[in-house]
Design an enzyme around this catalytic site. Sequence first.
Site, PDB file in Angstrom:
ATOM      1  N   LYS A  38      17.426  -4.687 -21.764  1.00  0.00           N
ATOM      2  CA  LYS A  38      18.139  -3.598 -21.088  1.00  0.00           C
ATOM      3  C   LYS A  38      17.728  -3.448 -19.633  1.00  0.00           C
ATOM      4  CE  LYS A  38      19.296  -0.033 -24.312  1.00  0.00           C
ATOM      5  NZ  LYS A  38      18.912   1.134 -25.026  1.00  0.00           N
ATOM      6  N   GLU A 170      -1.597  11.240 -30.895  1.00  0.00           N
ATOM      7  CA  GLU A 170      -1.979  10.665 -29.588  1.00  0.00           C
ATOM      8  C   GLU A 170      -1.344  11.486 -28.448  1.00  0.00           C
ATOM      9  OE1 GLU A 170      -1.236   6.367 -29.567  1.00  0.00           O
ATOM     10  OE2 GLU A 170      -3.391   6.166 -29.922  1.00  0.00           O
ATOM     11  N   GLN A 318       0.515  -4.371 -32.956  1.00  0.00           N
ATOM     12  CA  GLN A 318      -0.400  -5.402 -33.451  1.00  0.00           C
ATOM     13  C   GLN A 318       0.346  -6.444 -34.300  1.00  0.00           C
ATOM     14  OE1 GLN A 318      -4.498  -5.579 -36.142  1.00  0.00           O
ATOM     15  NE2 GLN A 318      -3.638  -3.628 -35.692  1.00  0.00           N
ATOM     16  N   LYS A 379     -10.251   1.098 -27.866  1.00  0.00           N
ATOM     17  CA  LYS A 379      -8.807   1.254 -27.591  1.00  0.00           C
ATOM     18  C   LYS A 379      -8.447   0.530 -26.282  1.00  0.00           C
ATOM     19  CE  LYS A 379      -4.821   3.498 -28.362  1.00  0.00           C
ATOM     20  NZ  LYS A 379      -4.056   3.317 -29.575  1.00  0.00           N
TER      21      LYS A 379
END
Length: 406
Positions: A38, A170, A318, A379
Amino acid sequence: MNKPNIVILGAGYGGMMTTVKLQKSLNINHATITLVNKHDYHYQTTWLHENAAGTLHQDRTRIPIKDVVNMNKVNFVEDTVVSIKPEEKKVKLENGELDYDILVIGLGFEAATFGIPGLEEHAFTIGNINSSRLIREHIEYNFAKYNNEEEKNQGRLNIVVGGGGFTGVEFVGELANRIPELCKEYDIDKALVRIINIEGSPTVLSGFDSQLVEYAMNSLESRGVEFITGAMLKECKPESIVYEKDGKQEEILAFTTVWAAGVRANSIVEASGFETNRGKIEVRSDMRSPEYDDVFVIGDCALVMNEETGKPFPPTAQIAIQESSTVAHNVKVLVEGHDELEAFEPNILGTVASLGNSDAIGVVLGDHKLYGWRATVMKKVIDNRYLLKLGGFGLLTRKGKFNIFY
Ligand code: FAD
């Protein structure tokens, strides 16, 4: 096959990594590779909640496709896929049509609103760069407006997040970091602002270890996040939401509702007539669709069963990245005219959820639990590792997260 046309739809984790792998492994005289997306940039979907909260600018999250893909080897088409016609081996775009010999579908996810009244019309979703930026700007607008109205409206300062899964948690973690800065900027008393997370299950982050969940909730509550668990969102209105808990309905004034409680595969897949299971294509072990030998499916559009649990693997970056190795390998095998395709074998390395910039929880290497700064470091290592794999040291130094301790 005589110089086959390989068409890859979507430059997300799955599509980009497949493209980058194929541009390295295939000779341009042996196949034509076309990537359709896009926009002319790839974005890190796993960072969008930071863009939405305003803790990270979207330019850090997006990566120009030309910075990673070799345009001499790959034909990049900036366009929107409208539908796929697998019987005719064609892809309909908003501005044209493409023929393919081998197709890779990596069109990602969209929000699932389960028919809850008002959600589609009035709630925001964290789905791409534009929808995330809109959330940030909407929150800022309401904070700016608050002090410019004679009659103060608490709804402008209440932010409701529907869903206490990975994305919802989160996101409230980032909001907890951002709100004090916004309050300073817009002369608002921090105590007036409410960040409310509504979750249907008895606990947030269901599936996570209970000790880690307790840690996460304590960390977020100490920074002002309110959790309402065991509660179903019933309706979203422009300036409030209605939820039901213990058989009783309650209404909360909120000009900002962010729906983070459900995703489904891009609906183009189902609308194009592929056989689906829960809206996704349940792929064969070699990542091909069950019906078409020339169609691979990757990432959130693919459903891969976990033989051990009998349930599908949850859609994650992942898994999408790992699948790209199998897909790229198998596409090459087909181009070379062989038929021994390899099977995808997921290797789940762990899961880490951030709770803002300097706190996180996670489980890695089987059952090793991580809290606080150790999980935060992990992280950021995961994020940086992806950048390294995608675009080498150059990309890592431009876009990596190195602010490990704050
Ligand atoms: P995406 O990465 O979503 O990419 C799809 C691509 O297709 C995009 O570039 C999009 O522009 C393009 N596209 C879509 N429709 C069209 C169309 N019609 N025409 C052309 N192009 C189109 N997973 C983890 O493993 N760890 C995490 O910590 C984590 N955190 C997350 C946090 C958030 C806020 C969110 C929303 C998700 C998170 N996930 C996480 C899940 C993960 O981001 C997804 O599983 C992953 O992005 C799926 O990859 P994909 O390649 O299938 O699609």
